[in-house]
Structure formats: structure tokens, C-alpha cells
Scaffold this motif. Structure first.
Motif, PDB file in Angstrom:
ATOM      1  N   UNK A 117       1.073  -1.000   0.216  1.00 18.88           N
ATOM      2  CA  UNK A 117      -0.187  -0.459   0.004  1.00 18.88           C
ATOM      3  C   UNK A 117       1.109   1.344   0.134  1.00 18.88           C
ATOM      4  N   UNK A 118       2.071   1.283  -0.492  1.00 22.83           N
ATOM      5  CA  UNK A 118       2.920   2.513  -0.700  1.00 22.83           C
ATOM      6  C   UNK A 118       3.574   2.623   0.492  1.00 22.83           C
ATOM      7  N   UNK A 119       4.020   1.661   1.276  1.00 20.40           N
ATOM      8  CA  UNK A 119       4.668   1.721   1.943  1.00 20.40           C
ATOM      9  C   UNK A 119       4.140   1.805   3.446  1.00 20.40           C
ATOM     10  N   UNK A 120       2.228   2.024   3.419  1.00 22.04           N
ATOM     11  CA  UNK A 120       1.838   1.671   5.123  1.00 22.04           C
ATOM     12  C   UNK A 120       1.521   1.351   5.398  1.00 22.04           C
TER      13      UNK A 120
END
Lengths: 318, 318
Positions: free
Chosen positions: B160-163
């Protein structure tokens, strides 16, 4: 005479000294709070005396980073260092008397005004926290979870959690160091990024219901009358960067957002994906910007301004 | 007998051979497409013959990664390698006849079923693309922009884009390598993450207008009747992970989302920030999960179910 320092020279300068007081900027963001906290913690880890100068403008969102680090006034003999402060005017009102006494500025704003004798400025750095982290490593500081979280907050907030165009390999490398040193990356991301004010969400909901799609949904226009902002009770914080929202609708390549100011003046913001040119649209209304993001002021009632913008979009993007 | 390989052993195995055909999974995501593309490009960069087996289920979103790499059928003598395929059932229907002929599986799913003679599986890896990248480095592959983008798509989409909670220092390190090798990180992020379907945005707008706040906004409950989903015309894709949305309202610590299925059955999903316990709420309705995310089925009309959940929240979180 202002002297530019390298990371290595900055590390040497800090290693030579003791007793530091670190300054953050007004309307403090995650980068100025994170950078000042990281520098303070790093200096302390080497046995030095260091404090962050208490900044009453720091909000709850970031205040935990300064906990246990602040003091109310610099002391005689303190070396004053500013972090992420781009210009004298960016110092909080309470810090203004210290102007001329700040020895070193660490910053990443390219267009900044020099106001210290020494400075370490790297405008290619996405965040000031990355710079501070480089200097701490040069000084031989071993990252602990507290330092890592301060650096992570600065780095992640200034890059929109690694999504903005300023994100570099060095940014990711810094984040890797922070995660390895024990920063609670997931928890921080949840608090910092996976949250929206109810006002912001209401505004976005209104936009979804009132967005005007052109050319099979590849273009979007949304005009926000002043009355709507007043009815929804949104704040300027809620409206921050709202013009980037219509572009996030799937399929939209170029989006124009019009906002009516209190005086009836209309502000146009255009956002575009690569291959489309936002600046070309803005230029039609005497504005400018980049291909990805541009803006202009329009002296027309908002309904008429909207029609003019739609016409411009249809003309420019065949 | 299945044999587990290390990254080094996998690299040696691939280096010894030539002629590869690489398989992705059904309902292909960014990680299976990115991993297979990266492996194919890496092998080709060493002068080997390699193809990705054409997977007709790959959507437009990721198809560009496989451009110029696919072939319709494996050839006699090809070494078959699967990437990100957790179980035989995850192979597309068209690949099922190849079961038993796949030599090596590279995967990061811990609970996977072994179905190949050799496997490199690391369940601590956030994405399969990170694993592939490690293997390519061991093989002496020099990253070019195309390989870097394939690895970046896999790594960023699976986190999740590094989330997400699976993000590690190794994930950031991989992203740093990709950015350094020329991956267009900003452009990819805009396409992959800064986009929502109009249906999803309409559903979120409806939730904002109908969310019920309890205890000064620290708790939120939202019940979504079937009729609303039908009126808005949302798809299952639009509704994917919708229960995480009410938790993103600023101030909300625990949020319950109720969804009415076609048969009137109600599905409860609870999301909580650290310090709150979602599983405790779900357990009251015979369900379970983790502190951060839990769920249950409720056999009540949705309005009654909502009241019961509100009562449970008020009782459990004083």
C-alpha cells in the motif's frame, strides 16, 4: 560572511562543541519538529548537552517528538542551530530576538535567505530530517528508536509518505535506516497519513457529487462556491491542497478546480498526469506553473469562470 | 520431495540454466506481474532466453510491465518458474495443465501449499518482488530502469505504498535501489495510489454523510444498507476494504462498518488504532480477529444490528 558547510564539516563543527539549543520554524510541520528532535537526541547520545527551544506553535500531532527535550530560553554559551528554517521570517515571533545569534542553519530549502554565519543547505534533499540523519551518522551516532522515529516523521511528512515528486533513493534509504533502527513505521503512517478531518471528507464528498466530467471522464472540472465552504464549515486546513483531489478520480488525466475567495475573486488550480499540460490551461487565464500543476486568478463570477475553463480544456486537449 | 532453497542457491540454480518460462497467478496483482517481469528481464540481461507465460487475466493497470516479454506456450526444455503463486489453485485456469511441471516457486506467502520440487519462500518479505530482486542481485544482474520499475510496482503495491504493517527496512531498501536505478517513482505512485474509482468515492461520500459518531467522535459506526450500494451502482472492487475508511476520520479510534449482503445477512467489520481492541467487539457477535481488525456475521436486520453494535462499543470502551 556566510560559509557553506558540507555534511562532514557540519559533523566536525558539532563534535567540537557542547551545549546546543535547536530552533524550529513557525507553523511547525513534521520536518522541523522531527529534524530538531533528531539532532537534539543525537547530540545527547554523544554525551553532549542539547535542548530544543520550546516552540509554542507545535501542535499535538508532533508535540510528542519534543517531549523531554525542550527548554524555554537559550543559555549563555549555547550554540544555536536552526533546522528547516528557510528565512528569518520563518522563525516564530518569540525567537525573533535570537536573529544574528544563530550559528548554524541546517536546511533543504533552495530558495532560502541566508541568515546565519554557517549553513548546511542541500536543496536536493526531500526533507531536512534526511540531512540531519546524514550528519548524525558522520558524527558516529548510533540510531535508537527515538532518533529513528524523529527522522522518519520528518522524512515521511515532507514527501507525503514517499508519494511526492521530491522522493529520492536517499529518502527511501533514510526510511530503511529508520525502520531498521526500530521506528514504528506502520503506527506512524496510520496516524500521520491514514487520517482526514471530517471537514475535509465532507468537502471531498461534495466534490464527488458536483464534479463535472468532460471527454468520457478524462477531464474533470469542479467549481466550489464560497457559500458551499461556509455551509460545510470547512477550515483552511480542510481545504489544503484540495485541488489535487479531483485528479485522483480514476480515469481523470487533467482536472481544474475553481475556488471562490471571500471577495468573489476566483482561483483556478489545474492538475495533470504526465502527457497533459496544466500550465497551458493556466496560461490562458494569465497564470502559470508546471506541466503537472499550475494556477491562475480569474476575474469572473464563478459560474462564468467555470464555463471559460471548460471551453479552454476542450480546446487545448483534443 | 520438495526442497527449500536460499536466495544464493536459487541464484546458482538459475545461473546454471537457460530457457525460462515464468508463471504469474490468477486475478493478477502488481506483485505477481512485477515479480515475473523483473525475473524475466533480469535473466534476459544475463543473455539468457526468458519469457513470461501470457496471462490473459492481467489488466490494463499492469499489462505494460509484461509488454514484449510474453509467449503463449512454454516450449520443450523450458524451466518453469512461478512468482507469487501461493497454491496450485492460484494458477490461472489456462496454466493448470502445467501443474507438476513447474520446477521452482518463488513466493512470500507463509501459509502456502508447496507444489513444486524447489522453492524459495520467505514469509517475512513484504512482497515477492523484493525476493526476486535479492536473487537477481546475487546473480550479478545490474538494475536498469525497466527491472527497477517492475520491482517497484510489486513492492509498492503489496505494501500500500509502504503504509501496511508488512513494510520493513528491506522493503524501503529495495525501493531505494529501484529509485537509484531509474524507476519513475513519482509517476508510478500517482497512477497506482493517487487514484480512486468514482464508485468508491461516491460510497465514501455517502459514508461521510451517514456516519454516526459516538463518544465525542472517538468511535464511529456506519451501516450500509444493500439498497444504497444498488442505488450508487458500486462494484465489489469499489467496496474492497471499505471498512477501513471510517477509521480514517480524524479522531476516530475504533470504527464499526456494517454491510448488508444480498440475502439480508449483515457483515460487521471493526477497525481500531493501537490501544483499542477490535477483536473484543467482534467477539460479542461470535466473530474474531486481531486488535486492529476484526469481523463477525450478525443475523439481525441491519438497523437492529447497528443498534446492537453501538451498544457493544459503548459498553466495551468506557
Amino acid at each position: 560572511m556566510m560559509k557553506k558547510l558540507t555534511r562532514t564539516e557540519t559533523a566536525a563543527y558539532l563534535l567540537e562543541r557542547d551545549h546546543f539549543c535547536i530552533l524550529s520554524h513557525c507553523r511547525p510541520d513534521g520536518d522541523t519538529v522531527g529534524s530538531s528532535a533528531a539532532l537534539c537526541l543525537g547530540l545527547r547520545s554523544l554525551g553532549k548537552t542539547a535542548h530544543v527551544l520550546f516552540n509554542e506553535e507545535v501542535t499535538e500531532r508532533f508535540a510528542w517528538l519534543h517531549e523531554g527535550l525542550t527548554k524555554a530560553q537559550p543559555e549563555e554559551g549555547d550554540t544555536l542551530v536552526s533546522t528547516d528554517v528557510a528565512a528569518p521570517g520563518m522563525l516564530p515571533q518569540a525567537f525573533q530576538p535570537l536573529l544574528g545569534k544563530i550559528a548554524l542553519r541546517i536546511d533543504h530549502h533552495g530558495s532560502a535567505t541566508s541568515f546565519t554565519e554557517l549553513e548546511l543547505v542541500d536543496s536536493a534533499s526531500a526533507s531536512c530530517a534526511e540531512l540531519v540523519w546524514d550528519v548524525l551518522k558522520e558524527m558516529g551516532v548510533k540510531a535508537d528508536p527515538a532518533i529513528a522515529e524523529a527522522v522518519y516523521v520528518g522524512t515521511s511528512t515532507d514527501t507525503g509518505c514517499f508519494r511526492y515528486a521530491n522522493t529520492t533513493a536517499h529518502t527511501f534509504q533514510t526510511a530503511a535506516d529508520c525502520a531498521a533502527a526500530g521506528a514504528r513505521v506502520f503506527e506512524l503512517n496510520q496516524t500521520l497519513f491514514e487520517t482526514n478531518s471530517l471537514g475535509r471528507l465532507k468537502m471531498q464528498a461534495w466534490i464527488v457529487d458536483h464534479i463535472h466530467m468532460l471527454r468520457c471522464g478524462s477531464m474533470a472540472v469542479c467549481a466550489i462556491p464560497r457559500s458551499v465552504e461556509e455551509e460545510l464549515g470547512v477550515t483552511e486546513d480542510d481545504m489544503d491542497n484540495i485541488s489535487s483531489f479531483p485528479r485522483t478520480v480514476a480515469g481523470v488525466c487533467i482536472a481544474a478546480t475553481l475556488r471562490e475567495a471571500k471577495d468573489g475573486h476566483v482561483k483556478l488550480s489545474v492538475r495533470a498526469v504526465p502527457g497533459y499540460d496544466a500550465a497551458k490551461i493556466a496560461a490562458k487565464f494569465g497564470g502559470g506553473g508546471h506541466k503537472g500543476a499550475a494556477g491562475a486568478g480569474i476575474d469572473l463570477p464563478i459560474a462564468e469562470a467555470e464555463q471559460a475553463v471548460e471551453a479552454a480544456l476542450l480546446e487545448e486537449c483534443p
